[in-house]
Design an enzyme around this catalytic site. Structure first.
Site, mmCIF file in Angstrom:
data_model
loop_
_atom_site.group_PDB
_atom_site.id
_atom_site.type_symbol
_atom_site.label_atom_id
_atom_site.label_comp_id
_atom_site.label_asym_id
_atom_site.label_seq_id
_atom_site.Cartn_x
_atom_site.Cartn_y
_atom_site.Cartn_z
ATOM 1 N N GLY A 148 0.837 14.708 5.594
ATOM 2 C CA GLY A 148 -0.686 14.061 5.832
ATOM 3 C C GLY A 148 -1.193 13.964 4.307
ATOM 4 O O GLY A 148 -2.372 13.137 4.188
ATOM 5 N N PRO B 123 5.565 17.597 4.302
ATOM 6 C CA PRO B 123 5.011 16.370 3.279
ATOM 7 C C PRO B 123 6.070 15.296 3.235
ATOM 8 O O PRO B 123 7.251 15.383 2.928
ATOM 9 C CB PRO B 123 4.679 17.012 1.931
ATOM 10 C CG PRO B 123 5.557 18.318 1.955
ATOM 11 C CD PRO B 123 5.951 18.756 3.457
ATOM 12 N N TYR C 241 -1.506 -2.192 7.367
ATOM 13 C CA TYR C 241 -2.660 -1.063 7.225
ATOM 14 C C TYR C 241 -3.775 -1.479 6.251
ATOM 15 O O TYR C 241 -4.566 -0.772 5.882
ATOM 16 C CB TYR C 241 -2.033 0.425 6.741
ATOM 17 C CG TYR C 241 -0.774 0.820 7.189
ATOM 18 C CD1 TYR C 241 -0.722 0.989 8.593
ATOM 19 C CD2 TYR C 241 0.444 0.869 6.294
ATOM 20 C CE1 TYR C 241 0.455 1.674 9.274
ATOM 21 C CE2 TYR C 241 1.538 1.434 7.108
ATOM 22 C CZ TYR C 241 1.678 1.774 8.352
ATOM 23 O OH TYR C 241 2.573 2.168 9.011
ATOM 24 N N CYS D 168 7.684 -16.642 4.544
ATOM 25 C CA CYS D 168 7.087 -17.940 5.067
ATOM 26 C C CYS D 168 5.781 -17.520 5.976
ATOM 27 O O CYS D 168 5.671 -17.817 7.298
ATOM 28 C CB CYS D 168 8.067 -18.774 5.917
ATOM 29 S SG CYS D 168 9.647 -19.256 5.112
HETATM 30 N N1 LLP Z 1 5.291 15.146 10.139
HETATM 31 C C1 LLP Z 1 5.344 14.371 11.248
HETATM 32 C C2 LLP Z 1 5.640 14.599 12.419
HETATM 33 C C3 LLP Z 1 5.315 12.901 10.891
HETATM 34 O O1 LLP Z 1 4.835 12.092 11.986
HETATM 35 C C4 LLP Z 1 4.931 12.485 9.750
HETATM 36 C C5 LLP Z 1 4.498 11.117 9.176
HETATM 37 C C6 LLP Z 1 4.920 13.261 8.700
HETATM 38 C C7 LLP Z 1 5.362 14.697 8.723
HETATM 39 C C8 LLP Z 1 4.825 12.998 7.294
HETATM 40 O O2 LLP Z 1 3.466 12.589 6.786
HETATM 41 P P1 LLP Z 1 3.017 12.335 5.315
HETATM 42 O O3 LLP Z 1 3.038 13.499 4.498
HETATM 43 O O4 LLP Z 1 3.787 11.365 4.753
HETATM 44 O O5 LLP Z 1 1.709 11.749 5.581
HETATM 45 N N2 LLP Z 1 4.200 4.271 7.912
HETATM 46 C C9 LLP Z 1 2.849 4.642 7.516
HETATM 47 C C10 LLP Z 1 2.845 6.551 7.633
HETATM 48 C C11 LLP Z 1 3.235 6.985 8.834
HETATM 49 C C12 LLP Z 1 3.582 8.336 9.140
HETATM 50 C C13 LLP Z 1 4.303 8.997 10.248
HETATM 51 N N3 LLP Z 1 4.546 10.255 10.329
HETATM 52 C C14 LLP Z 1 2.450 4.493 6.182
HETATM 53 O O6 LLP Z 1 2.982 3.887 5.513
HETATM 54 O O7 LLP Z 1 1.415 4.842 5.676
#
Ligand code: LLP
Length: 467
Positions: free
Chosen positions: A281, A325, A368, A395
Site C-alpha cells: 500500500g 509492497p 484511476y 481508437c
Molecule cells: N497485497 C495484496 C493482498 C494486494 O492486493 C496488493 C495490491 C498488494 C499487496 C500490493 O499493494 P501495493 O504495495 O502495490 O500498493 N492496479 C492498481 C493497484 C491495485 C493493487 C492491488 N493489490 C493501480 O494501478 O494503482
C-alpha cells in the site's frame, strides 16, 4: 533545502545511491526540467543534458530496442527490496507483490534479494515456479481461488495460502482429505477501514469483495475453522487496506483489529499465531509535487503500530510482522519510452502529442485518473514550457496518458518521450486493445541492457486464433 531535496536526501541515506541533481527552477514547477527524483536512482544527466540510466543513454535504448519500451533499473529495484528488508527485520518479512510487475527475470531478482513473493493467480504462480522461485517463500492470494489453483499451490508446496472465503476453506479441507497439504494459512480480514485512497484501490472498507468481515464475526469464525481443521495450519492473520496510501495512520487501526483478534484466538482457542501480514500500500511520487511518506518512515511507523497494537492487546510473544509492497518496489524503478508520431496543435484548444503506445501499456490514467509527468530523455535538462496532452494511438478519445504534460519547446516528431514511474501496474495491466503488440521490457544495470520480456510480434497477436 526544499522538501523535495530533503526527500531525495532521505532516499540517498537509505540506499547509498549518489544524490540526483537537477538544475534550474524549483522541481515542483511543472515547467521545470524533470525532477530526477522521479527516476530510478542511477538516473544522471550527461554534459549535454541527455538522460542516462544504469550508465546508458536512455534515448539510445529506444533506438536499440524499439518503442514503446519499458526500462527497469536493476539497482533501483534491488535497493528498494533492501530498504524494505532493513526496516522489517529481514528480507523474509517482505513479500514483493508480483501483481505490480512480474516476469521471470523479476522473480529471480526478488529471489536473489531473499524476499518472499506474493502471487494471486495460477498464472503468477506458474511464472514464479518457472523462474525457479522457492515455493516455501511464495504467498498465495486471491479472493476466488479455484480448486485447481489451490491444488497446484499445495502440490508445489507454497509456504502460505491467504484464505479469503468460506468456500476456499471447504476446498482446502477437501484437498486435505485427498492428501494435499497441510495448507499453512493466513486468514484475510476485512478490518472495515477506508484508507482514503482511490475507490478502486480501497480494499478494506466494510463493502469489499476481499477478506472476512471482522465486524460481522465472519473473520473469527473462519479463524476458528482453520484452527480446528486437521488439514489446515493456522499461521496468522492478514489485512491489505489499499494501495497508493499516503497516510500510515490507517495502518494503526488495521493493526489494532489484527492484534485484538489474535489475542481473542489465543485466549478462547489456544491458537498461537506466528504472523501478522499488513499487506502492501505505500504510495509513491508520480509527479514532482506529490508527497507520499518516505519508505523508512512508513515502514518504521508500520512496525511501531504493530508492536503497540500487540502490546495493548496482550499478544506475546510478538508475532512476525510481514508486509507485501508492490508499487513501492517497482514503480519508480521503471520508465516507459515512446516515439512521438504526430503533433497536432488545435488553436486555442490544446496540443496533442501522439505516441506509439497508450492505454494498452498504461491503463492507469483511464482507470484511476492517475497523473504522470512526461519529458524528453534527449533533452532531460531542458525546461518544459509547452503545455500538451500526451495521447496514445488507440481508437478512443479517452486514450490520453498524460492530459496535462509539459515538454520542451523544441519537441519534434520522431523524438523519444518518457513517462517516469510506470514500473508498477503498467506492463502488468497491459492489453492488446486494437491489436497493438505489448512492448518489450529491458533491464539495465552497470552499463548493460538486456531484454527480459521480448516485444510481441504481429503473429503473436493471432497465435490463439483457429485458422
Ligand atoms: N497485497 C495484496 C493482498 C494486494 O492486493 C496488493 C495490491 C498488494 C499487496 C500490493 O499493494 P501495493 O504495495 O502495490 O500498493 N492496479 C492498481 C493497484 C491495485 C493493487 C492491488 N493489490 C493501480 O494501478 O494503482
Amino acid at each position: 533545502v526544499s522538501d523535495v531535496e530533503a526527500a531525495v536526501d532521505q532516499v540517498d541515506a537509505i540506499t547509498d545511491a549518489p544524490a540526483p541533481t537537477t538544475d534550474g527552477p524549483t522541481p515542483a514547477e511543472p515547467t521545470a526540467p524533470i525532477d530526477l527524483g522521479l527516476l530510478p536512482f542511477t538516473a544522471r544527466l550527461d554534459a549535454t543534458g541527455r538522460l542516462l540510466l544504469g550508465g546508458l543513454d536512455v534515448a539510445g535504448l529506444a533506438d536499440e530496442f524499439g518503442t514503446p519500451l519499458f526500462v527497469y533499473d536493476e539497482r533501483h529495484l534491488r535497493a528498494r527490496c533492501r530498504d524494505w528488508a532493513r526496516f522489517l527485520g529481514g528480507p523474509g518479512n517482505v513479500a514483493y507483490a508480483s501483481k505490480a510487475f512480474l516476469c521471470r527475470a523479476m522473480a529471480r531478482l526478488i529471489d536473489e534479494e531473499g524476499l518472499a513473493l506474493d502471487v494471486s493467480t495460477a498464472g503468477e504462480l506458474h511464472a514464479a515456479l518457472l523462474a525457479g522461485f522457492p515455493a516455501p517463500r511464495l504467498i498465495f492470494h486471491g479472493n476466488n481461488k479455484s480448486y485447481a489453483e489451490l491444488k497446484r499451490a499445495l502440490e508445489a508446496g507454497v509456504g502460505r495460502i491467504v484464505v479469503d472465503s468460506f468456500d476456499e476453506l471447504v476446498r482446502l479441507d477437501g484437498l486435505g482429505e485427498r492428501g494435499f497439504g497441510p495448507a499453512r494459512v493466513l486468514i484475510r480480514l476485512n478490518p472495515g477501514i477506508d484508507a482514503g485512497t482511490h475507490a478502486h484501490l480501497t480494499t478494506a472498507a466494510e463493502d469489499s469483495k476481499f477478506g472476512f468481515s471482522v465486524a460481522s464475526g465472519a473473520a473469527a469464525d473462519a479463524c476458528r475453522w482453520a484452527h480446528e481443521s486437521q488439514h489446515l495450519e493456522l499461521v496468522g492473520l492478514h489485512a491489505h487496506i489499499g494501495s497508493q496510501i499516503h497516510d500510515p495512520a490507517s495502518y494503526s487501526a488495521a493493526c489494532r483489529v489484527l492484534a485484538e483478534l489474535a489475542a481473542r484466538l489465543r485466549a478462547e482457542h489456544g491458537a498461537m499465531l506466528d504472523e501478522l501480514n499488513l499487506g502492501g500500500g505505500l504510495g509513491v511520487r508520480y509527479r514532482a509535487f506529490d508527497r507520499p511518506p518516505m519508505l523508512n518512515r512508513f515502514a518504521t511507523s508500520l512496525r511501531e503500530a504493530a508492536v503497540k497494537a500487540c502490546e495493548e492487546a496482550g499478544v506475546s510473544p510478538m508475532p512476525r510482522i510481514v508486509v507485501e509492497p508492490g508499487r513501492s518496489i517497482a514503480a519508480t524503478g521503471g520508465i516507459t519510452l515512446y516515439r512521438i508520431g504526430t503533433i497536432k496543435e488545435i488553436p486555442d484548444v490544446r496540443t496533442y502529442v501522439a505516441v506509439d503506445g497508450g492505454m494498452s501499456d498504461n491503463i492507469r490514467t483511464v482507470a484511476y485518473g492517475a497523473a504522470y509527468e512526461a519529458f524528453l530523455p534527449a533533452q532531460a535538462g531542458a525546461a518544459r514550457p509547452l503545455a500538451v496532452a500526451v495521447a496514445g494511438k488507440h481508437c478512443e478519445q479517452g486514450d490520453v496518458i498524460v492530459p496535462d504534460a509539459h515538454l520542451p519547446e523544441a519537441v519534434a516528431v520522431g523524438d523519444v518521450l518518457c513517462t517516469p514511474v510506470t514500473g508498477a501496474y503498467g506492463y502488468a495491466m497491459a492489453s492488446n486493445y486494437n491489436k497493438v503488440p505489448r512492448p518489450a521490457v529491458v533491464f539495465v544495470s552497470d552499463g548493460r541492457a538486456r531484454v527480459v520480456v521480448r516485444r510481441e510480434s504481429l503473429d503473436d497477436l493471432v497465435r490463439l486464433d483457429e485458422e
